[in-house]
Structures are given as structure tokens and as C-alpha cells.
Design an enzyme around this catalytic site. Structure first.
Site, short mmCIF file in Angstrom:
data_model
loop_
_atom_site.label_atom_id
_atom_site.label_comp_id
_atom_site.label_asym_id
_atom_site.label_seq_id
_atom_site.Cartn_x
_atom_site.Cartn_y
_atom_site.Cartn_z
N THR A 13 0.61 -1.26 0.09
CA THR A 13 0.05 -0.13 0.02
C THR A 13 0.90 1.24 -0.03
OG1 THR A 13 -1.70 -1.09 1.08
CG2 THR A 13 -2.04 1.22 1.16
N VAL A 14 1.83 1.44 0.94
CA VAL A 14 2.43 2.65 1.17
C VAL A 14 3.54 2.91 0.05
CG1 VAL A 14 3.86 4.20 2.78
CG2 VAL A 14 1.68 2.77 3.53
N LYS A 205 3.30 4.92 17.88
CA LYS A 205 3.16 6.51 17.60
C LYS A 205 3.44 7.28 18.79
CE LYS A 205 0.32 5.06 13.77
NZ LYS A 205 -1.05 4.80 13.04
#
Lengths: 321, 321
Positions: A13-14, A205
Site C-alpha cells: 500500500t504505502v 506512535k
């Protein structure tokens, strides 16, 4: 025009989204940066994927050493996913003087100090804007435009899956199970949603945000964490009755030198800017002693939004090569 | 540690705020950048102001040539206000190889091409993050982290005074005159509010945003503009009845190669992220073909928030000196 050679580790995807942007906006990027970009190596098992992106299948390699030891690679784009294997390749690349860009929050959060140290030793740039908040350029801002601030707090809605589920439970009255199923059907949640719904992804994160905002590394596993699986419809209705919403909030604050941090479902009043962050959107809300309150809002996932952040990192590195 | 010499033109709200931040966060800034900063010249008529900031009155000069021709100045911080005089000093500074940082939207918007050209000729850096959205680091993001995007739209609430007035009219039911008086009492509006309430300030900022997002310079006077003086309580109640708000929106969008732009009171639906931007806060909402929708939110004015952006520019320049 300067030419920069790129190696892709993973074209999912990325990785694929990143390549698509470089192709789609080629003229504009060349004009803005005075650099052209050439893919010289691809570590991707799926030949069809390589071809469908319009890349030459002859660029495929299966041994990562052919990337991190290559003279034909300036920037390594690591988008494999996983932790140990990509971290090892990133470390070796950096030590060999290859610049590295990655959206891989788990690998960055678990290996933050090691990778920063490898970058220093190899005199290479290591950038990971896409690892927090997808396309939202918060990490670069924290390190550059806001570098004159002492930060006192960072709060984030940094997981789109859980934000989507909580939004649907609140707005549509769906049960957790219904909302999760819908998120899976729409591609916002994985078939095994554990990492998202248990707050593991958000902890990765927060670990990265804390390292940048407070110059303090806290391993993701050391962050007190509660996911959204125990949020009941009663909790959500209670919050609504108090003019607010339940959001999965990653929070770190520093008061009198003491850093406190957690990932947990949190009441957010409707007059707080984070309360308007709905569905799969993400936001980073930060407080600095000069800038005061600031919020960055945008898409925290997806091929092109996340690819946008990876491309931004590639262009920033290209400028300094 | 590298030492960087700074000259301040004007030590009013923003100039003074910038210096306060450099003092307040000195250790942290030195640690992050490995640079120290020394003020070597000050063009400021008010001696008391110089002293009250803790600066040596002996640094005072009255002739700007002593700044732009000085060998002791690396970065010129222009925070005088006005248009022609500061633009002339900035141009001469850049041509002489001095880097320039300014929060002065009117001077930047009126002289964009000339100042960019002077920077090119003088091989100097010209930065103006604080000119749009105060402390919000949108301009740097547009030019750097988002540089891989073709932008299709930029929408901003870029004037805190008018946003404060419209918020109070909507939330408190105050008349325009009452809200304006309150804004003046709180220091959000000037005694002559023309530039704010007639949309002139917002036009300056839109001119700068368009130059960066669309590589197209439109002079502020050529932007169709309507201020907020004709927004009636009926307009505001109508908007509320339709689940929205009236906001003064600076908008530019590019479709099929055609750029459209305006500053005017605009209906914003309550489910749009800009609807939650209240009181004196600003926000820039931008759409790119990779990143999709993105919003930056924060304080658009004030000594420390605006100074935060000026300091960010100073540190970015210092890194490259």
C-alpha cells in the site's frame, strides 16, 4: 538536474502509493526540487505488483544486501512492515551511508535509538514522517518549524481504525462489533484488529512523538495502555450527555520535569478541537511554550496520503544530498 | 557551536516575542541546533523597549544601511510593519547576501516576486512562515513536507479579528459593533479595524498562499474581496438554521488549470473541520492530490505564537548557514 536513485523495500500500500505519487506528480516534483528520481532496486516478492506499477521487473532483487551495499542507491524506502527484519535492513543501510525513509512505526518505535545512532555513524539522513498520522506533516513541524518551542503536551488521535469505530458507535449507535465489521469491510481495519483496538499501534506512535517532543525515549511496551474493546455504549452515551465524546487518546505531558504518558479511551469535550476529528481521520494536538495550542488534522492512512509523507521525506533528503 | 548574528528591525509585538523566545528557550535551542544566537544590531526607536527586553542599548542603530551592509549580521528579522520601507530594506539585505525572516504579510504579498528574486540573486534565504496563520507552520509544510502534492484547493480562516467577531455574533448573539468593541478591548482588533474587517489582511495572506500552492502570484488588490461589515444577525441565524456558520474564508482553488480565488463571508457546514475554528484561532485547510484533506489549526497572532514561527525560520536558516 540532480538524479537521485531510490530503492524500494516493499511495494505494498504505502510503497506502491509512494511510487505512484512520484510518477503522477513527476513534472511538478522535478520543477520544485530540480531533482529527478530513478528507481534502481526493488525488494518485492510479487512480480505482478512490480509490473502493475509500471516498474521494470529486472529491478527486482531478493537479497537486501544488494540494496544496502549498492553504489546505485541513494535513498532506501523501507515499507515492508514488521519489526526486526526491516529494522536490521534500515540499520545496515544507514551505517553504509544510505539515507532511509520509512512509514514503519513499529520498527521505528522499537528501535528508535539504534536507528538514530546508525544514521549518525553513517552520516545519513533518517526520516519517518509517515510513521505518525500518515500524511499529516506533524513530525517534520515538531523538529523544524516548531523547534524553538519547549513542548508541554502532545495529544493525538493517531489510530484511524479505532477512531472510525468510536465515531460510528457514537453517531450511528452501532455496537462495537458492527462498527468493527464495517471498518474491516471498508479496509480501515485488518482481519486481526488486535494491534489497533488494543492501542498497540497508538503506543508505537506515542513513543515516536515523545522521542521528538521531549527528547525522551519510552519503549511502546512501557506505555500504560488501554484499547477500545471495553468501551460500552453506556460510556459513549454518558459522554454525549456531558457534551463530549470518547476518543482513543495518546497523551504525553511534561510538568515540572516529569513526563506522564498513556494511551486510553478519554472523554473529550465538544468544544475541544479534537472532538471534531471523526471517522478515519487523525489529528495531533500539541502545546508548546511559545506557539501555545496547535492542531494538525488529516488522513492517517491510505496509499496516497501516507505516500505523500514518504515523498516529502524523499524530497527533503534530495535537497540536502 | 556555530554562532549566528541576528539584526532586529523592530522590537514590537512580534520582534520582541521572537527575542523573548530565543532567551526563554536558549538552552534547548542551542542543544537542538548546535547554534548560538547573538543580537548584533537593533533598529528600534524606542530605547526603553530595547532595555526592557534586556538588550544592550548600544546595539541600537537608526540607519538601516548599518544593518544590511554590516559584516556582523547573518540574519535580518524584519518586524517593522508597513510595506514599502521594510520591503526596500529586505530587498537590499537579500541582495547583500543577508538571510531575511519576516512576519510582514503586507510587505511580502505586495513584493513577492521582487523579494524572491533578490534572494536568488543574493544567494540568501528568505522565509516568512509567520506571515500567514501566525504560529501555524503551514507555509513550511506546503513548501517542504507536502512538496510532492499538486494542490487543488486552499481555504483559510486567516484573520483572527474577524473570526473572533463572527464567533461572538454567533455564539453570544452580540451585534457586530459590540463584538468589534470587545475585540478591540482584548487587543485582537486595532483601533482602526479596516484592514481586518474589510478582508485586506486576509487578501494579503491568500496572495502568499496562492504563490506557494499554485506557483502563481496574484496581487492582493486583484483578489475579489468582501469583508464582514455587511454580515447581519439574520445571515448568522440563517446559517445556524442550516447547521452551519458564517466564516470569513480566503479561498483559492484550481480546476482544469483555472485558478479561482476570493475572500468573503462564506457558509461553512458544522460537519466541516473549519466550523470548529472559533474566536481568535486561525486554520489553513488544504487539499492535495496525494495527501487529500489536511488542516492546520492554531493561534494566528500574538507575540509568542507568531514569534514561534519567526524562530522556526531563524533555526531553519541557521541549519543551512
Amino acid at each position: 538536474m540532480k538524479n537521485i536513485n531510490l530503492a524500494f523495500l516493499g511495494l505494498g500500500t504505502v510503497g506502491g502509493g509512494t511510487y505512484e505519487i512520484l510518477k503522477m506528480n513527476k513534472d511538478l516534483i522535478e520543477k520544485r526540487t530540480n531533482c529527478s528520481f530513478t528507481v534502481t532496486k526493488v525488494l518485492e516478492m510479487n512480480q505482478d505488483r512490480i509490473k502493475s506499477l509500471g516498474l521494470d521487473p529486472a529491478l527486482q532483487v531478493t537479497d537486501p544486501a544488494l540494496i544496502y551495499e549498492s553504489d546505485d542507491v541513494d535513498i532506501v524506502i523501507e515499507a515492508l512492515g514488521g519489526i526486526d527484519f526491516p529494522a536490521e535492513i534500515m540499520e545496515k543501510s544507514l551505517l553504509n551511508g544510505k539515507h532511509v525513509v520509512t512509514p514503519n512505526k513499529a520498527a521505528v518505535a522499537a528501535n528508535f535509538d539504534k536507528l538514530k545512532e546508525a544514521a549518525r555513524k553513517g552520516n545519513a539522513q533518517f526520516r519517518f514522517e509517515a510513521s505518525v498520522g500518515g500524511g499529516i506533516p506533524a513530525l517534520t513541524a515538531i523538529q523544524e518549524a516548531l523547534a524553538g518551542n519547549q513542548f508541554t503536551q502532545v495529544m493525538g488521535i493517531v489510530n484511524g481504525t479505532t477512531n472510525y469505530i468510536l465515531t460510528k458507535m457514537g453517531d450511528e449507535g452501532w455496537s462495537y462489533e458492527e462498527a468493527l465489521k464495517d471498518a474491516q469491510a471498508k479496509g480501515f481495519a485488518e482481519q486481526d484488529p488486535t494491534s489497533d483496538v488494543e492501542g498497540i499501534d497508538a503506543s508505537n506512535k506515542l513513543s515516536i512523538l515523545m522521542a521528538l517532543c521531549f527528547d525522551t525515549y519510552v519503549a511502546p511496551d512501557d506505555i500504560p495502555r488501554e484499547g477500545i474493546t471495553r468501551v460500552s455504549m453506556d460510556d459513549i452515551k454518558d459522554a454525549q450527555a456531558k457534551n463530549g465524546k470518547i476518543k482513543l487518546i495518546a497523551l504525553a505531558s511534561k510538568m515540572d520535569g516529569k513526563l506522564e504518558y498513556s494511551v486510553k479511551p478519554t472523554f473529550i469535550s465538544n468544544d475541544h478541537p479534537l472532538s471534531g476529528v471523526s471517522n478515519e481521520f487523525n489529528a495531533i494536538y500539541i502545546t508548546g511554550n511559545a506557539v501555545d495550542e496547535l492542531m494538525f488534522y488529516g488522513k492517517g492512512a491510505g496509499a496516497l496520503p501516507t505516500g505523500s509523507a514518504v515523498v516529502g521525506d524523499i524530497l527533503a533528503i534530495a535537497k540536502n544530498i
